[in-house]
Design an enzyme around this catalytic site. Structure first.
Site, PDB file in Angstrom:
ATOM      1  CD  GLU A   1      -3.207  -0.789   0.304  1.00 38.90           C
ATOM      2  OE1 GLU A   1      -3.006  -0.081  -0.372  1.00 38.90           O
ATOM      3  OE2 GLU A   1      -3.202  -1.622  -0.309  1.00 38.90           O
ATOM      4  CB  VAL A   2       3.627   2.468   1.793  1.00 41.71           C
ATOM      5  CG1 VAL A   2       4.584   3.221   2.389  1.00 41.71           C
ATOM      6  CG2 VAL A   2       2.937   1.779   3.406  1.00 41.71           C
TER       7      VAL A   2
ATOM      8  N   PRO B   1       9.070  -9.114  -4.934  1.00 44.03           N
ATOM      9  CG  PRO B   1      10.397 -10.474  -3.573  1.00 44.03           C
ATOM     10  CD  PRO B   1       9.822  -8.421  -3.709  1.00 44.03           C
TER      11      PRO B   1
ATOM     12  N   PRO C   1     -26.520  29.777  11.448  1.00 40.40           N
ATOM     13  CG  PRO C   1     -27.752  27.977  12.366  1.00 40.40           C
ATOM     14  CD  PRO C   1     -26.788  28.363  10.976  1.00 40.40           C
TER      15      PRO C   1
ATOM     16  CG  ASP D   1     -29.615  40.678  10.174  1.00 42.64           C
ATOM     17  OD1 ASP D   1     -29.106  40.088  10.458  1.00 42.64           O
ATOM     18  OD2 ASP D   1     -29.566  41.047   8.279  1.00 42.64           O
TER      19      ASP D   1
ATOM     20  CE  LYS E   1     -34.221  42.570   6.564  1.00 40.93           C
ATOM     21  NZ  LYS E   1     -33.957  41.854   6.140  1.00 40.93           N
TER      22      LYS E   1
ATOM     23  N   GLY F   1     -28.621  33.019   9.039  1.00 39.09           N
ATOM     24  CA  GLY F   1     -29.182  32.001   8.454  1.00 39.09           C
ATOM     25  C   GLY F   1     -28.617  31.072   7.228  1.00 39.09           C
ATOM     26  CG  ASP F   2     -29.703  29.755   2.885  1.00 36.35           C
ATOM     27  OD1 ASP F   2     -28.850  29.934   1.946  1.00 36.35           O
ATOM     28  OD2 ASP F   2     -30.906  29.929   2.084  1.00 36.35           O
TER      29      ASP F   2
ATOM     30  CG  MET G   1     -39.307  35.655  10.894  1.00 36.98           C
ATOM     31  SD  MET G   1     -39.614  36.564   9.535  1.00 36.98           S
ATOM     32  CE  MET G   1     -39.566  35.476   8.554  1.00 36.98           C
TER      33      MET G   1
ATOM     34  CB  ALA H   1     -31.454  26.966  17.110  1.00 34.26           C
TER      35      ALA H   1
HETATM   36  N1  SAH Z   1     -32.470  33.840   6.390  1.00 32.03           N
HETATM   37  C1  SAH Z   1     -33.113  32.899   7.988  1.00 32.03           C
HETATM   38  C2  SAH Z   1     -34.197  33.610   8.381  1.00 32.03           C
HETATM   39  C3  SAH Z   1     -34.306  34.953   8.412  1.00 32.03           C
HETATM   40  S1  SAH Z   1     -35.977  35.085   9.304  1.00 32.03           S
HETATM   41  C4  SAH Z   1     -32.350  31.169   7.534  1.00 32.03           C
HETATM   42  O1  SAH Z   1     -31.797  31.433   7.224  1.00 32.03           O
HETATM   43  O2  SAH Z   1     -32.124  30.837   9.377  1.00 32.03           O
HETATM   44  C5  SAH Z   1     -35.622  35.533  10.565  1.00 32.03           C
HETATM   45  C6  SAH Z   1     -36.163  33.879  11.577  1.00 32.03           C
HETATM   46  O3  SAH Z   1     -35.235  33.149  11.405  1.00 32.03           O
HETATM   47  C7  SAH Z   1     -37.009  34.903  13.344  1.00 32.03           C
HETATM   48  O4  SAH Z   1     -37.552  34.893  13.523  1.00 32.03           O
HETATM   49  C8  SAH Z   1     -36.404  32.945  13.207  1.00 32.03           C
HETATM   50  O5  SAH Z   1     -37.652  32.508  14.274  1.00 32.03           O
HETATM   51  C9  SAH Z   1     -35.247  32.680  12.858  1.00 32.03           C
HETATM   52  N2  SAH Z   1     -34.012  32.463  12.943  1.00 32.03           N
HETATM   53  C10 SAH Z   1     -32.898  32.421  12.966  1.00 32.03           C
HETATM   54  N3  SAH Z   1     -31.401  32.180  13.817  1.00 32.03           N
HETATM   55  C11 SAH Z   1     -32.058  31.552  15.044  1.00 32.03           C
HETATM   56  C12 SAH Z   1     -32.068  30.869  15.709  1.00 32.03           C
HETATM   57  N4  SAH Z   1     -30.416  30.936  15.776  1.00 32.03           N
HETATM   58  N5  SAH Z   1     -32.440  29.930  16.507  1.00 32.03           N
HETATM   59  C13 SAH Z   1     -33.910  29.936  16.582  1.00 32.03           C
HETATM   60  N6  SAH Z   1     -34.359  30.336  15.011  1.00 32.03           N
HETATM   61  C14 SAH Z   1     -34.377  31.108  14.570  1.00 32.03           C
END
Ligand code: SAH
Length: 466
Positions: free
Chosen positions: A22-23, A43, A224, A247, A269, A301-302, A382, A411
């Site tokens: 293998e080596v 061999p 998150p 934000d 926001k 988040g995303d 939200m 979270a």
């Molecule tokens: N783009 C973000 C969502 C933005 S809307 C995403 O993809 O997660 C904002 C909402 O996201 C918050 O009101 C809450 O419901 C949720 N949120 C974002 N971060 C959070 C966290 N760490 N724990 C729980 N809820 C979260």
């Protein structure tokens, strides 16, 4: 310096590997990538080496080692598990002045092989001089994460423009500054993103007007809240940005990872309390990019999941500003994983739906008949402030009132709290525990698994079971 670093051209050079396991195979693969003409002396051969030999990719000498074999070789490697054989190879090569490496045995070697990061033609070699190879590999792993996979293509792209840039800037300093701005800016990002045609257009523009501003906007999902959940791409862009717009969903721990001298602009926001109206944020990003800045718009988040990410880049697209969108782990995925609530489950939920509990024109407008069907999970973004109305609406539209329901606040962060109840009890529990935004509500039978599968921080009322 214990060892002198060098990169050696081995195209068509005869190289000898002694050993058939293998080596030896690992070394054969590397040397083949460098274009060497390989002879493997052993061999017996392991299966893969035997296949390579059968295919004519390496020459096989099925024999015991004798010193004469090293004659005419450019490089020799001993990779057997017999130290006496390795020593014989080493002695023979040294006597013939041929560089020799005995795998994992610096004492018998005249050269050692580094840990490498291969983004050919960009190649990074790391060595600890044979003293602590594992440390070299750790450094290599870090470099792997820092350097985008497309960096090799960037080198190829640069090479294609080398002569033209040289002709355009006679002055060496000017040329260096030009290349720096290209390799750290939107042109390079476009190459790494695989958009060579866009990159070429931008490069033509830069060559025509080198002093024109070359700003860009990066709409980046920060996940998150837990910095460990950032993507490599997000982290790299955070370390390059000139300006960062963020934000309240972006945790302070994340902001600390932004380049120290980048300007930070809070465009906070919150649902009820817009520090900057959306239109102003869009206009601000456009202006900063037009000034030639690399603007990082960091979103919780995303960016494309309840993030108004689409709106934020529409205006940029209209004005021809280069932009890139980097996905992040949406809070629903983060909350689910960290609270121990699988969003789908073979027995309990065959689908999952993300909705917003945010009111438009004073009412929550959701497709209740769809959301109350059995065997699914619903995640409400939200929704804390409207939790009572939400839970009541689920029940009104036919969902059993004892359906498990949870709220997950902050979270994935140090502040995470999970409260588990049912559609009937959750609103009161939210009040009792003082749960506030940001938090997600998760409705469905899978919620009852939190008591067993929750692994991160504490869970209140984990008594609901299925
Ligand atoms: N783009 C973000 C969502 C933005 S809307 C995403 O993809 O997660 C904002 C909402 O996201 C918050 O009101 C809450 O419901 C949720 N949120 C974002 N971060 C959070 C966290 N760490 N724990 C729980 N809820 C979260």
């Amino acid at each position: 310096m214990e060892y002198f670093p060098l990169f050696m051209n081995l195209r068509q050079a005869p190289c000898l590997i002694v050993g058939g396991g293998e080596v030896a195979l690992r070394k054969v693969r590397l040397l083949r990538a460098a274009g060497a003409e390989l002879t493997v002396l052993s061999p017996v051969l392991c299966r893969e080496l035997a296949e390579l030999a059968a295919a004519g990719a390496v020459r096989h000498l099925a024999a015991e080692f004798v010193p004469d074999t090293v004659g005419g070789q450019r490089l020799v490697i001993a990779a057997t598990d017999d130290r006496a054989v390795n020593r014989a190879v080493s002695d023979a090569a040294k006597a013939a002045n041929i560089p020799v490496n005995v795998v994992d045995d610096p004492e018998l070697s005249t050269w050692i092989s580094p840990a490498i990061v291969d983004r050919s033609p960009l190649l990074i070699a790391v060595s600890t001089g044979g003293s602590v190879p594992v440390l070299g590999r750790l450094v290599r792993a870090r470099l792997e994460s820092l350097i985008p996979a497309g960096f090799g293509r960037l080198a190829g792209f640069g090479a294609r423009f080398r002569d033209r840039v040289k002709a355009r800037f006679a002055d060496v300093e000017q040329r260096r500054a030009f290349w720096e701005s290209v390799l750290e800016g939107p042109v390079a990002d476009a190459v790494v993103a695989g958009s060579d045609d866009v990159a070429e257009q931008m490069m033509e523009q830069r060559l025509a007007e080198p002093d024109a501003p070359s700003g860009a906007v990066y709409l980046v999902g920060a996940g998150p809240g837990n910095p460990d959940l950032l993507t490599f791409r997000a982290l790299r862009l955070m370390q390059q940005a000139d300006v960062v717009l963020y934000d309240n969903l972006v945790a302070p721990a994340l902001l600390e990872l932004v380049r120290r001298d980048a300007e930070r602009i809070f465009v906070g926001k919150q649902r009820a309390n817009h520090a900057l109206p959306q239109e102003d944020i869009n206009a601000l990003m456009l202006r900063l990019a037009q000034e030639g800045k690399r603007v990082l718009r960091l979103k919780g988040g995303d960016p494309f999941t309840f993030g108004r990410g689409g709106e934020e880049i529409e205006k940029l697209a209209e004005h021809g500003i280069p932009f890139e969108v980097v996905p992040g782990i949406t809070s629903a995925s983060g909350a689910a994983a960290y609270a121990g609530i699988p969003l789908t489950h073979r027995d309990y939920a065959q689908s999952v739906t993300f909705v917003t509990g945010h009111k438009q024109d004073g009412t929550i407008q959701l497709d209740w008949p769809a959301l109350t069907r059995p065997h699914q999970t619903v995640v409400v973004y939200m929704g804390v402030s409207t939790a009572s109305e939400l839970c009541a609406a689920f029940v009104e539209h036919g969902k059993p009132s004892d359906t498990p329901a949870a709220v997950v606040e902050w979270a994935t962060t140090e502040r995470q709290r999970t409260v588990v109840g049912t559609l009937e009890t959750l609103p009161a529990l939210i009040g009792e525990h003082g749960i506030a935004s940001p938090a997600l509500i998760i409705v469905g039978e899978v919620v009852a698994l939190a008591g067993r599968l929750g692994w991160f921080r504490r869970i209140e009322n984990p008594t609901v079971t299925i």
